[in-house]
Design a protein around this motif. Structure first.
Motif, PDB file in Angstrom:
ATOM      1  N   GLY A 134       0.814  -1.212   0.000  1.00  0.00           N
ATOM      2  CA  GLY A 134       0.000   0.000   0.000  1.00  0.00           C
ATOM      3  C   GLY A 134       0.847   1.262   0.000  1.00  0.00           C
ATOM      4  N   PHE A 135       1.947   1.249   0.767  1.00  0.00           N
ATOM      5  CA  PHE A 135       2.842   2.413   0.788  1.00  0.00           C
ATOM      6  C   PHE A 135       3.432   2.665  -0.599  1.00  0.00           C
ATOM      7  CE2 PHE A 135       4.047   1.774   5.557  1.00  0.00           C
ATOM      8  CZ  PHE A 135       2.760   2.161   5.903  1.00  0.00           C
ATOM      9  N   ALA A 136       3.821   1.582  -1.283  1.00  0.00           N
ATOM     10  CA  ALA A 136       4.409   1.736  -2.609  1.00  0.00           C
ATOM     11  C   ALA A 136       3.391   2.297  -3.598  1.00  0.00           C
ATOM     12  CB  ALA A 136       4.939   0.387  -3.099  1.00  0.00           C
ATOM     13  N   THR A 161       1.111   7.004  -6.635  1.00  0.00           N
ATOM     14  CA  THR A 161      -0.062   7.763  -7.063  1.00  0.00           C
ATOM     15  C   THR A 161      -0.114   9.174  -6.488  1.00  0.00           C
ATOM     16  OG1 THR A 161      -1.322   6.761  -5.250  1.00  0.00           O
ATOM     17  CG2 THR A 161      -1.475   5.710  -7.406  1.00  0.00           C
ATOM     18  N   THR A 162       0.440   9.371  -5.298  1.00  0.00           N
ATOM     19  CA  THR A 162       0.348  10.688  -4.658  1.00  0.00           C
ATOM     20  C   THR A 162       1.687  11.403  -4.564  1.00  0.00           C
ATOM     21  OG1 THR A 162       0.721   9.857  -2.401  1.00  0.00           O
ATOM     22  CG2 THR A 162      -1.548   9.811  -3.249  1.00  0.00           C
ATOM     23  N   GLY A 163       2.794  10.650  -4.633  1.00  0.00           N
ATOM     24  CA  GLY A 163       4.100  11.265  -4.457  1.00  0.00           C
ATOM     25  C   GLY A 163       4.339  11.732  -3.042  1.00  0.00           C
ATOM     26  N   SER A 164       3.611  11.148  -2.077  1.00  0.00           N
ATOM     27  CA  SER A 164       3.713  11.575  -0.693  1.00  0.00           C
ATOM     28  C   SER A 164       3.934  10.369   0.223  1.00  0.00           C
ATOM     29  CB  SER A 164       2.451  12.324  -0.279  1.00  0.00           C
ATOM     30  OG  SER A 164       2.600  12.897   1.008  1.00  0.00           O
ATOM     31  N   THR A 165       4.170  10.649   1.495  1.00  0.00           N
ATOM     32  CA  THR A 165       4.470   9.608   2.478  1.00  0.00           C
ATOM     33  C   THR A 165       3.195   9.197   3.226  1.00  0.00           C
ATOM     34  OG1 THR A 165       5.039  11.357   4.056  1.00  0.00           O
ATOM     35  CG2 THR A 165       6.839  10.379   2.788  1.00  0.00           C
ATOM     36  N   PRO A 166       3.217   8.052   3.922  1.00  0.00           N
ATOM     37  CA  PRO A 166       1.991   7.547   4.567  1.00  0.00           C
ATOM     38  C   PRO A 166       1.363   8.501   5.573  1.00  0.00           C
ATOM     39  CG  PRO A 166       3.648   5.828   4.475  1.00  0.00           C
ATOM     40  CD  PRO A 166       4.319   7.080   4.020  1.00  0.00           C
ATOM     41  N   LEU A 167       2.145   9.031   6.503  1.00  0.00           N
ATOM     42  CA  LEU A 167       1.576   9.900   7.523  1.00  0.00           C
ATOM     43  C   LEU A 167       1.112  11.233   6.948  1.00  0.00           C
ATOM     44  CD1 LEU A 167       3.910   9.241  10.595  1.00  0.00           C
ATOM     45  CD2 LEU A 167       1.740   8.161   9.969  1.00  0.00           C
ATOM     46  N   ALA A 168       1.796  11.719   5.922  1.00  0.00           N
ATOM     47  CA  ALA A 168       1.356  12.951   5.268  1.00  0.00           C
ATOM     48  C   ALA A 168       0.003  12.737   4.586  1.00  0.00           C
ATOM     49  CB  ALA A 168       2.397  13.410   4.259  1.00  0.00           C
ATOM     50  N   CYS A 169      -0.146  11.594   3.938  1.00  0.00           N
ATOM     51  CA  CYS A 169      -1.436  11.279   3.306  1.00  0.00           C
ATOM     52  C   CYS A 169      -2.524  11.093   4.355  1.00  0.00           C
ATOM     53  CB  CYS A 169      -1.309  10.019   2.460  1.00  0.00           C
ATOM     54  SG  CYS A 169      -0.342  10.236   0.941  1.00  0.00           S
TER      55      CYS A 169
END
Length: 264
Positions: free
Chosen positions: A228-230, A235-243
């Protein structure tokens, strides 16, 4: 007259016997090649069906179905899941068990290595490379060139993996440390669960089977999380906690459906 009747009866018996003999000879004659081949195929099929195990254990992962016969519930984390029949061969199943265990442990380390640094950065801690996203870690300038670090890592991995493979083929053969003679793993351990120095808290003295199952459950969840992180990073170019922060700030408008999924 009586003599004629006896002679006729005797002739009839002789004729029947002769016919029976002919029938017997015909029955014992060699069948045509195609018939013999068909009989051999049927015999092999019947022998195979007779030796096939029939599962009587319900599959916990899908209620209403039965677990495959080769999954008997003895393995940790065995919920009867093998829809493709990948583990029907005993040796192949052993290899897959070790493969899943290793990938589960790497996935747990990866997920922790992604989330913990981002969390520490968000609460104000700083260190060299603290603000670098996990998918850009390879671009960071370390204390040595990246290709040098990669080469050293491959050499260390090769040594560890060769030792692990030796222990898989011959359990216990890698228990003795090749450098430090006073370091030795406990006898009777199983591949993937060395114990000793790798069990500093002595947890294996408790219910080891339950701990193995918990480890696999967390490892499977971590493998899904990393996938999911990958996908999230792509798709977002962002990190998990930022999303997660963006989603919590505007949960109705910031969802997976609001992304530009055409990039996949």
């Amino acid at each position: 007259m009586a003599l004629h009747a006896k002679t006729s009866a005797l002739s009839g018996l002789t004729t029947r016997a002769g016919r029976s003999s002919v029938v017997c000879v015909r029955a014992t004659a060699s069948p045509p090649p195609n018939v013999a081949e068909a009989q051999q195929w049927i015999g092999n099929w019947q022998a195979k069906q007779g030796g096939t195990k029939v599962s009587t254990r319900p599959a916990a992962w899908f209620p209403g179905t039965m677990a495959p016969p080769h999954l008997e519930g003895a393995l940790p984390g065995d919920f009867g899941f093998d829809p493709l029949g990948l583990g029907t061969e005993a040796e192949t199943l052993k290899w897959y068990v070790q493969g899943e265990l290793l990938n589960a442990r790497f996935a747990m380390l990866a997920v922790a290595g992604i989330l913990v640094p981002e969390l520490l950065t968000n609460i104000g801690l700083s260190w060299p490379g603290a603000s670098v996203a996990w998918f850009d870690a390879g671009k960071f300038e370390y204390f040595a060139p990246a290709n040098t670090l990669f080469g050293i890592q491959m050499l260390l991995f090769a040594w560890v993996e060769i030792r692990r493979y030796q222990d898989y083929r011959m359990p216990g053969s890698a228990n003795q440390d090749p450098i430090f003679a006073n370091q030795k793993l406990p006898d009777g351990n199983t591949p993937g669960y060395p114990g000793g120095i790798f069990d500093p808290f002595g947890w294996s003295k408790g219910d080891l089977q339950e701990l193995k199952t918990k480890e696999l459950k967390n490892g499977r969840l971590a493998m899904l999380a990393f996938a999911g992180f990958a996908a999230q990073a792509y798709t977002t170019g962002s990190t998990p906690l930022a999303c997660l922060s963006k989603h919590l700030a505007d949960p109705w408008n910031t969802t997976v459906w609001s992304l530009d999924l055409t990039r996949l």
